[in-house]
Design a protein around this motif. Structure first.
Motif, PDB file in Angstrom:
ATOM      1  N   SER A 119     -12.564  16.438   1.099  1.00  0.00           N
ATOM      2  CA  SER A 119     -13.950  15.993   1.308  1.00  0.00           C
ATOM      3  C   SER A 119     -14.019  14.489   1.517  1.00  0.00           C
ATOM      4  N   GLN A 120     -13.300  13.752   0.690  1.00  0.00           N
ATOM      5  CA  GLN A 120     -13.283  12.295   0.842  1.00  0.00           C
ATOM      6  C   GLN A 120     -12.599  11.895   2.149  1.00  0.00           C
ATOM      7  N   ALA A 121     -11.528  12.594   2.483  1.00  0.00           N
ATOM      8  CA  ALA A 121     -10.815  12.297   3.726  1.00  0.00           C
ATOM      9  C   ALA A 121     -11.693  12.589   4.942  1.00  0.00           C
ATOM     10  N   THR A 122     -12.505  13.622   4.854  1.00  0.00           N
ATOM     11  CA  THR A 122     -13.426  13.954   5.943  1.00  0.00           C
ATOM     12  C   THR A 122     -14.378  12.803   6.211  1.00  0.00           C
ATOM     13  N   ASP A 182      -5.741   5.061  -2.302  1.00  0.00           N
ATOM     14  CA  ASP A 182      -7.191   4.896  -2.408  1.00  0.00           C
ATOM     15  C   ASP A 182      -7.920   5.438  -1.170  1.00  0.00           C
ATOM     16  N   ILE A 183      -7.239   6.237  -0.357  1.00  0.00           N
ATOM     17  CA  ILE A 183      -7.794   6.931   0.804  1.00  0.00           C
ATOM     18  C   ILE A 183      -8.536   5.970   1.741  1.00  0.00           C
ATOM     19  N   LYS A 184      -7.780   5.031   2.304  1.00  0.00           N
ATOM     20  CA  LYS A 184      -8.356   4.103   3.284  1.00  0.00           C
ATOM     21  C   LYS A 184      -8.268   4.668   4.704  1.00  0.00           C
ATOM     22  N   THR A 192       0.843  -1.189   0.000  1.00  0.00           N
ATOM     23  CA  THR A 192       0.000   0.000   0.000  1.00  0.00           C
ATOM     24  C   THR A 192       0.879   1.240   0.000  1.00  0.00           C
ATOM     25  N   GLN A 193       0.639   2.126  -0.937  1.00  0.00           N
ATOM     26  CA  GLN A 193       1.449   3.332  -1.060  1.00  0.00           C
ATOM     27  C   GLN A 193       0.902   4.436  -0.167  1.00  0.00           C
ATOM     28  N   VAL A 194       1.783   5.074   0.597  1.00  0.00           N
ATOM     29  CA  VAL A 194       1.410   6.209   1.439  1.00  0.00           C
ATOM     30  C   VAL A 194       1.792   7.491   0.703  1.00  0.00           C
ATOM     31  N   ILE A 195       0.831   8.403   0.599  1.00  0.00           N
ATOM     32  CA  ILE A 195       1.036   9.652  -0.122  1.00  0.00           C
ATOM     33  C   ILE A 195       0.568  10.820   0.737  1.00  0.00           C
ATOM     34  N   VAL A 196       0.953  12.032   0.338  1.00  0.00           N
ATOM     35  CA  VAL A 196       0.478  13.244   1.007  1.00  0.00           C
ATOM     36  C   VAL A 196      -0.887  13.609   0.435  1.00  0.00           C
ATOM     37  N   LEU A 197      -1.829  13.870   1.317  1.00  0.00           N
ATOM     38  CA  LEU A 197      -3.182  14.211   0.890  1.00  0.00           C
ATOM     39  C   LEU A 197      -3.191  15.533   0.126  1.00  0.00           C
TER      40      LEU A 197
END
Length: 202
Positions: free
Chosen positions: A14-17, A67-69, A3-8
């Motif tokens: 909105s999706q992260a919220t 994929d913003i898990k 799983t790749q970790v990226i900066v938001l």
């Protein structure tokens, strides 16, 4: 796990919220503060989560997966205490109108206690984990540990500690596995823990 970790990115807030609202839906602190009506509680929780993310976004240290898990939002050294005026500008001023007078008093009391212990616990520059949440569908899969690794590594390189507060024993166990130690345990009346991770080089 691959799983790749990226900066938001800002366009993903909105999706992260939604991820944070889902992750904290059963949080004891939120259960204590927010009204029991599910629709109103979710609405306020959504606003609160979005404000935190937009505040942290200015420092560019919010980490997620491709994929913003899940979300890990950090406040960098020398940027604490939080700028309450900035929080108001981001929409915090609306929350008292939604909560009502009594629940707003509860919220401000809890905030004041947490800030008191934060200042008491941490006299030196440090990284502050403002929020860590993983979607309920992906919990217990190692996502949370992955999301906090970039700053844990950076903190070690900088020889700086990391700090957080949490309100569940499950989270305490998780953070202990990632090198954090309990500083304070208290009930106000919600039980909470403050935790610190010293640099691996200290």
């Amino acid at each position: 796990m691959n799983t790749q970790v990226i900066v938001l990115e800002e366009k993903q807030i909105s999706q992260a919220t939604e991820i944070l609202v889902n992750a904290f839906s059963q949080d004891p602190l939120l259960e204590y503060i927010f009204p029991p009506e599910s629709s109103q509680k979710e609405k306020i929780s959504h606003r609160f989560s979005e404000i935190n993310l937009r505040y942290a976004q200015a420092f560019n240290h919010i980490y997620t997966t491709s994929d913003i898990k899940g979300i890990a939002a950090w406040i960098p050294p020398n940027k604490y205490p939080l700028n309450f005026l900035k929080m108001l500008q981001l929409g915090f001023y609306k929350i008292p109108f939604q909560l009502g007078f009594e629940r707003t008093k509860k919220l401000l009391y809890l905030f004041s206690k947490l800030e008191k212990y934060h200042k008491q616990d941490m006299h030196q520059p440090h990284w502050y984990l403002l929020a860590l949440g993983v979607s309920s569908a992906y919990q217990s899969q190692g996502i949370g540990s992955l999301l906090i690794q970039p700053i844990l590594k950076q903190a070690d390189e900088q020889n700086l500690p990391c700090y957080l507060e949490t309100t569940t024993k499950r989270a305490v166990n998780f953070y202990q596995r990632n090198g954090f130690e309990i500083i304070i345990t208290e009930e106000i009346p919600v039980k909470f823990w403050t935790m610190k991770r010293d640099s691996a080089n200290s």
